[in-house]
Design a protein around this motif. Sequence first.
Motif, PDB file in Angstrom:
ATOM      1  N   MET A  57      -7.014   9.599   9.080  1.00  0.00           N
ATOM      2  CA  MET A  57      -7.416   9.346   7.704  1.00  0.00           C
ATOM      3  C   MET A  57      -8.903   9.584   7.521  1.00  0.00           C
ATOM      4  O   MET A  57      -9.635   9.884   8.447  1.00  0.00           O
ATOM      5  CB  MET A  57      -7.070   7.902   7.318  1.00  0.00           C
ATOM      6  N   SER A 110      -2.487   6.594  12.570  1.00  0.00           N
ATOM      7  CA  SER A 110      -3.066   6.987  11.299  1.00  0.00           C
ATOM      8  C   SER A 110      -4.184   7.974  11.531  1.00  0.00           C
ATOM      9  O   SER A 110      -5.035   7.773  12.389  1.00  0.00           O
ATOM     10  CB  SER A 110      -3.615   5.754  10.574  1.00  0.00           C
ATOM     11  N   ARG A 158      -7.168  -1.955   5.176  1.00  0.00           N
ATOM     12  CA  ARG A 158      -6.990  -1.582   3.780  1.00  0.00           C
ATOM     13  C   ARG A 158      -5.716  -0.753   3.595  1.00  0.00           C
ATOM     14  O   ARG A 158      -5.037  -0.861   2.577  1.00  0.00           O
ATOM     15  CB  ARG A 158      -8.215  -0.795   3.300  1.00  0.00           C
ATOM     16  N   HIS A 159      -5.381   0.062   4.575  1.00  0.00           N
ATOM     17  CA  HIS A 159      -4.218   0.938   4.465  1.00  0.00           C
ATOM     18  C   HIS A 159      -2.921   0.271   4.931  1.00  0.00           C
ATOM     19  O   HIS A 159      -1.861   0.487   4.338  1.00  0.00           O
ATOM     20  CB  HIS A 159      -4.442   2.216   5.291  1.00  0.00           C
ATOM     21  N   PHE A 160      -3.001  -0.528   6.009  1.00  0.00           N
ATOM     22  CA  PHE A 160      -1.772  -1.018   6.642  1.00  0.00           C
ATOM     23  C   PHE A 160      -1.630  -2.543   6.645  1.00  0.00           C
ATOM     24  O   PHE A 160      -0.628  -3.060   7.131  1.00  0.00           O
ATOM     25  CB  PHE A 160      -1.702  -0.507   8.087  1.00  0.00           C
ATOM     26  N   ARG A 161      -2.646  -3.253   6.134  1.00  0.00           N
ATOM     27  CA  ARG A 161      -2.615  -4.719   6.112  1.00  0.00           C
ATOM     28  C   ARG A 161      -2.355  -5.289   7.505  1.00  0.00           C
ATOM     29  O   ARG A 161      -1.618  -6.258   7.684  1.00  0.00           O
ATOM     30  CB  ARG A 161      -1.546  -5.232   5.130  1.00  0.00           C
ATOM     31  N   HIS A 216     -11.093  -0.321   7.421  1.00  0.00           N
ATOM     32  CA  HIS A 216     -10.344   0.758   6.764  1.00  0.00           C
ATOM     33  C   HIS A 216      -8.867   0.717   7.155  1.00  0.00           C
ATOM     34  O   HIS A 216      -7.986   0.943   6.308  1.00  0.00           O
ATOM     35  CB  HIS A 216     -10.931   2.119   7.130  1.00  0.00           C
ATOM     36  N   TYR A 239      -4.601   4.710  16.728  1.00  0.00           N
ATOM     37  CA  TYR A 239      -5.449   4.933  15.558  1.00  0.00           C
ATOM     38  C   TYR A 239      -6.284   6.180  15.838  1.00  0.00           C
ATOM     39  O   TYR A 239      -7.174   6.172  16.687  1.00  0.00           O
ATOM     40  CB  TYR A 239      -6.326   3.698  15.390  1.00  0.00           C
TER      41      TYR A 239
END
Length: 353
Positions: A8, A6, A301-304, A298, A259
């Motif tokens: 972001m 990710s 929040r995006h990928f659980r 964070h 990440y």
Amino acid sequence: MAERSSTMKTPLNKALAQRRSKRRYSRRSCGEGTYLGYTSGRQTVLKIPTSRKKPKSRDITNQVDPDQVALLVKKEWHLSYVTPLYQFRYTMLKTYSKELSAFLVSEKQQGQTIETGQELCFKVNISVVLGLAETNQDAETIYIQILSKQVFAAKDEAQKVVWSGLLTCINGDVDYLRSLPPEFVSLPLLCTSGPESLSALVKSWLKKTFDCCFGPICITSTNLQWLAALWTGCHPTKNIQYLKLAWTIPTQPPMDVTYKVNPQDVWKLWDSARLDDGAEDSINIEEVNSFIRGLQTHFFRHFRLDLSAGSLMRVSTALGSAHHSGKIKITSPDYMTTVLQLLTECALLKMPI
């Protein structure tokens, strides 16, 4: 094995956990555990050559020979700890160079496998890297370089560097260093770059000559978090370009998660994690924990996916990279001493009592 990545925007206001008051821990004996696992007391506060408002790099080329600095950066080093060297003398480096060279040639002639081709002529240079020591208790850093030439090479053909090693102690624990008898020199961190067969032979020679022993250093998840925070803090002056983190999640089968974060976003997150009452030339464990929690929050929040359930395995920026297995590359000399300070602490912690 799955992998997610990710790139972001990092949250600037919401991702920070509640800040706790700073804690200080006294130095403990080697091998004793803390709630931070393998992190010792000194690592709850790590001095860095940057200030909070106007980060400043420490250009070690002002006090260390730039040619020697160039030998240390941009190599991938494998880390080991070394127990104190018995009867080591800085005045005998030329003698040690000749002895190690003769030892390598002898081992080669006896059929010892050395992963450098058909070389038979080895030349060893052992020198002092002046200027890296941070305190009066730190022993001066030793640099070992092995050069070799092909058996049938022309006389004017230059020898090539086939192996490099660094023995160092940066901001070593003062109480421990003072407790050593005068016939011992403590250079607890060994960094090697080159064939493993040569590393094994150099360690064998050091062990026989100075009655020392070695062991591997793994860079723990906590220490990788320190490096992530340190290199991020360098961004305003050195431009880290990116922050890339790799976790292993204990699923079945295990999952690797990569990440990658935009440098401006990660810098803002780090700046917001800094404590108002913190020292400007240091970072502490509370700030590091807050910074990492912000990144993990964070991502969740995006990928659980809860990264805190896994282990951080790798940290990488344009300033350097480090892996859990004990490999590190430092590409900027400006923050080298701070990184070596952290690794010195890791080496002292792993050393048997």
